[in-house]
Design a protein around this motif. Structure first.
Motif, mmCIF file in Angstrom:
data_model
loop_
_atom_site.group_PDB
_atom_site.id
_atom_site.type_symbol
_atom_site.label_atom_id
_atom_site.label_comp_id
_atom_site.label_asym_id
_atom_site.label_seq_id
_atom_site.Cartn_x
_atom_site.Cartn_y
_atom_site.Cartn_z
ATOM 1 N N GLU A 112 0.836 -1.198 0.000
ATOM 2 C CA GLU A 112 0.000 0.000 0.000
ATOM 3 C C GLU A 112 0.876 1.256 0.000
ATOM 4 O O GLU A 112 0.573 2.254 -0.666
ATOM 5 C CB GLU A 112 -0.879 0.025 1.253
ATOM 6 N N THR A 146 -5.574 1.774 1.044
ATOM 7 C CA THR A 146 -5.640 0.535 1.803
ATOM 8 C C THR A 146 -6.372 -0.576 1.065
ATOM 9 O O THR A 146 -7.304 -0.302 0.305
ATOM 10 C CB THR A 146 -6.338 0.780 3.165
ATOM 11 N N GLN A 152 -7.761 -2.685 3.008
ATOM 12 C CA GLN A 152 -8.798 -2.903 4.019
ATOM 13 C C GLN A 152 -9.739 -1.696 4.020
ATOM 14 O O GLN A 152 -9.829 -0.945 4.995
ATOM 15 C CB GLN A 152 -8.175 -3.106 5.407
ATOM 16 N N ASN A 199 -8.517 4.559 7.900
ATOM 17 C CA ASN A 199 -7.356 3.668 7.954
ATOM 18 C C ASN A 199 -6.127 4.433 7.491
ATOM 19 O O ASN A 199 -6.003 4.759 6.313
ATOM 20 C CB ASN A 199 -7.619 2.468 7.038
ATOM 21 N N HIS A 225 -2.940 3.334 7.903
ATOM 22 C CA HIS A 225 -1.771 2.451 7.834
ATOM 23 C C HIS A 225 -1.587 2.015 6.386
ATOM 24 O O HIS A 225 -2.541 1.917 5.629
ATOM 25 C CB HIS A 225 -1.960 1.250 8.746
ATOM 26 N N TYR A 226 -0.332 1.757 6.054
ATOM 27 C CA TYR A 226 -0.004 1.474 4.656
ATOM 28 C C TYR A 226 0.946 0.284 4.556
ATOM 29 O O TYR A 226 1.758 0.218 3.645
ATOM 30 C CB TYR A 226 0.652 2.708 4.004
ATOM 31 N N HIS A 264 0.232 -3.092 4.413
ATOM 32 C CA HIS A 264 -0.179 -4.363 3.831
ATOM 33 C C HIS A 264 0.434 -4.597 2.457
ATOM 34 O O HIS A 264 0.527 -3.671 1.640
ATOM 35 C CB HIS A 264 -1.701 -4.425 3.699
#
Lengths: 467, 467
Positions: free
Chosen positions: A205, A230, A232, A238, A240-241, A243
């Motif tokens: 990501e 994302t 997700q 979200n 966060h990166y 994945h």
């Protein structure tokens, strides 16, 4: 610099003309006659005092002053502006280069007078204000005004009246604000195109986020909010990166640029990591896109935004019934909030200098006087409940999500047990989250999609990714 | 998620092992026996409360806890750690996805017990602490401890003793910290390479900055500080990127990555926009590089960092005399601070979890006990004055600048009138600022350049840009 030099000037940015700024100040004095003090704010420390986050000036200050001055205060009365700001220190020239003096800045922003900050308490009595964002500035507000300043939703008296006045003025944008928003939108479109093109060769990501934000940074802009990029997509906020991307994933990207003078864009697209939507992804994407298109088609002055939201809910419910995921009559399903199992947020919000414009004022801007949030599951997250007016800019962003916190919640599961075909739903497991979001201006007779240059159709997105 | 699932876990990041964390906690209790409370801090609002800057946890917290928890407090005593933190709210799962419970986090960070924040005042009496960065957390510190908490340089009593103890512990890095710094350095090297390669086709400073920060973002890291990427290298803290690049310009880039657990790199390179240094740029670059290389060569345990700084000054003075810019004996010129006309800052600083490591403690970390800043023009900006010890990491960053605020200052100009050949200096007008900065670990017998993979030699940089 030679002694005859006119002295350093402000870093050039695209900002409103003095004429526009004076019109804005005059409009404020037309609806609010008491004196007003607006603070620009200060940079916030990151891990030690000298290492700060990039400074972002207060949005109300930016609206009336037009330039992101740091640690400045303006006094507004009768359409006239007085600047309170200290001159740069001698040492500052070594570290920050030659900086303009207060008088030069005052000239640049069309102030009728300028004084050092120390003079501020002399003028502060009885002035109304809006709470700044950073702690040191909030303390300065309290000490200058000699009273406690609270967040606008809790404010009373003059501060409350000022917040209402500003929310009325900023609700519909002037041509200068719209020009800035078009600029932010154009750069954001390019960022999303870059993200789509970067995806087939990206491993995580973070690679796609980096490709998108590079476009924004290269234009000397910043992101208007923390990017969402994302696999997700069901996690709505979200940031966060980390994945890894898998070919079967959908990637949801909610990324927007902000211009140097503070105006925002806010676009979401959802695309397949592989470059090709799967049949299940295609079916659900088509429903979200139908809701998106139908909502935009309805936008014109006088229409209630709440009805736009309910239209999105209706089309989502119809589509999910057609797909066999929901059971029953779509209108009944919406009344029971069954659509909200999969579309739990509002269809959009105001957009302007803030990505959720004027959210620091609570619902003063988003909700018409006398209205308040519904406690209905399907309406409680709606951020805007007003009749549309020309030159309001709103986002339209329906979505479909499989949120475990909702779908696995025993209460909701039992409440909606018979309305959902859970076996059929299981066939769409490769769709975690889809959102399609554009920025729409209300025109005199209809609407204009500021972000229309970025495709939404499946075929166009696949072509962009594979072309 | 099935009911038998162990529950959500923390986002995976590279962080120290529990064994390392316990060693760090034990070392603290060895030198400071009273109880300690450390706050992680909270995200700071950008333009409205829900739109925040990316959260960065307090560095002291990160050192002993290893994970950037938000709104958490740890109680340290006798090497044991107790976590105080609230569980995620039910609504949070919708917006932020499933988040771990307090007990799971406690297990992850090796806490011996865990309680909600509301229990904190019961344990807080007589605990020492370090002031957090953000306002709401500072207020929480004051209310929990029932006393005012001030910045470490002004602290007295136990808080002051704690700051001294932590500064001693964090001064020399363990293997886990060094591994993180190597990771930050490796990504930063790649960012600078990308910047050099992007320059020939870039139109503005912002294009190069964007190419560099893309590399850092793609690795899911952040910048450790606001990047400097400028053709006005003489402005030491220049965070603007709006200038157009011209073929004759030098571009100075001071950009560093920070790992997810907070460890920094800090590299500066200066390269020609055209890909080829001009003769005047080449001459001055060679002097800065000579100072850089000589300083690094001297680094080993026991050496006074102040002597390294003076060595840089000496070599700069020699080079400028050789070039005909300064007149006189280099040693005399340094004693008169004539070098500081062109090299007005210190040769470097500590590096670790902060880019100026532990600068929130003032000079406690940077200056050996009993030492304080000189008021000499050529020494007053020196951030580090200690004998070097194994596993300290320092930057070495000599520079040459033509700062109008210094060179046009009438006082300095008259003081140094005869020592500078102003006509000769005018021949170097295409050099506004050059800095060459690397990150250097002190080893048991000498040094290791953590950032050695990035070339410094003119031929290597030109090859990288044109290759």
């Amino acid at each position: 610099m030679s002694p005859s030099s006119p002295g350093p000037t402000l870093i050039p940015i695209a900002s409103p003309s003095l004429e526009v700024l004076k019109q804005r100040r005059q409009r404020l004095s037309d609806v609010f006659t008491d004196p007003v003090l607006l603070w620009s704010g200060n940079a916030s420390a990151r891990n030690f005092p000298a290492n700060v986050y990039p400074f972002r000036a207060n949005s109300h200050f930016l609206y009336f002053v037009g330039y992101p001055l740091q640690n400045a205060v303006v006094y507004l009365e009768g359409g006239r502006l007085t600047l309170y700001m200290d001159n740069p220190s001698a040492a500052s020239a070594l570290w920050h280069g030659p900086e303009p003096e207060r008088e030069a800045i005052a000239h640049h922003i069309g102030a009728s007078a300028a004084f050092p900050l120390a003079d501020l308490p002399l003028r502060a009595q009885d002035a109304a204000t809006v709470l700044a964002q950073d702690g040191p500035t909030q303390q300065h507000q309290g000490s200058v005004l000699g009273r406690s300043v609270v967040a606008a939703p809790q404010a009373e008296g003059l501060d409350r009246e000022l917040a209402i006045a500003i929310s009325q003025i900023r609700l519909c944008h002037d041509a200068a604000g719209l020009e800035e928003m078009r600029h932010a939108a154009a750069v954001t479109v390019k960022a999303h195109q870059a993200g789509m093109r970067a995806t087939p060769t990206a491993s995580h990501e973070s690679d796609v986020r980096a490709a998108m934000e590079r476009v924004i940074l290269a234009q000397n802009m910043t992101t208007a909010y923390s990017s969402i990029v994302t696999v997700q997509g069901e996690v709505l906020h979200n940031n966060h990166y980390h994945h890894r991307l898998s070919p079967g994933d959908l990637l949801l990207a909610d990324v927007g640029a902000e211009t140097a003078s503070g105006w925002a864009a806010d676009i979401t697209r959802t695309w397949p990591v592989s470059g090709t939507f799967s049949p299940s992804q295609r079916s659900l994407y088509a429903i979200v896109l139908a809701a998106h298109d139908a909502c935009i088609a309805e936008i014109k002055p006088g229409v209630e935004y709440r009805e736009i939201h309910l239209l999105a809910a209706q089309i989502m419910a119809e589509g999910l019934v057609d797909l066999g995921i929901l059971r029953g009559n779509p209108m009944d399903l919406v009344e029971q909030d069954a659509h909200a199992l999969f579309f739990p947020h509002g269809v959009g919000h105001l957009l302007g200098l803030d990505v959720h414009d004027m959210e620091d004022l609570g619902d003063m801007a988003g909700y018409a006087p006398g209205r308040q949030r519904s406690d209905r599951f399907g309406l409680s997250y709606l951020r805007l409940d007003r009749p549309l007016q020309p030159n309001m800019v709103v986002t339209i962003e329906p979505g479909f999500y499989q949120v475990p916190g909702i779908l696995q919640n025993p209460d909701w599961r039992s409440r909606y047990q018979t309305l959902v075909n859970w076996d059929r739903l299981a066939e769409f497991a490769d769709v975690r989250g889809i959102r399609i979001e554009d920025d729409v201006r209300v025109t005199e007779t209809g609407h204009e999609v500021l972000t229309a240059a970025l495709p939404t159709a499946i075929a166009d997105i696949e072509a962009l990714m594979n072309g």
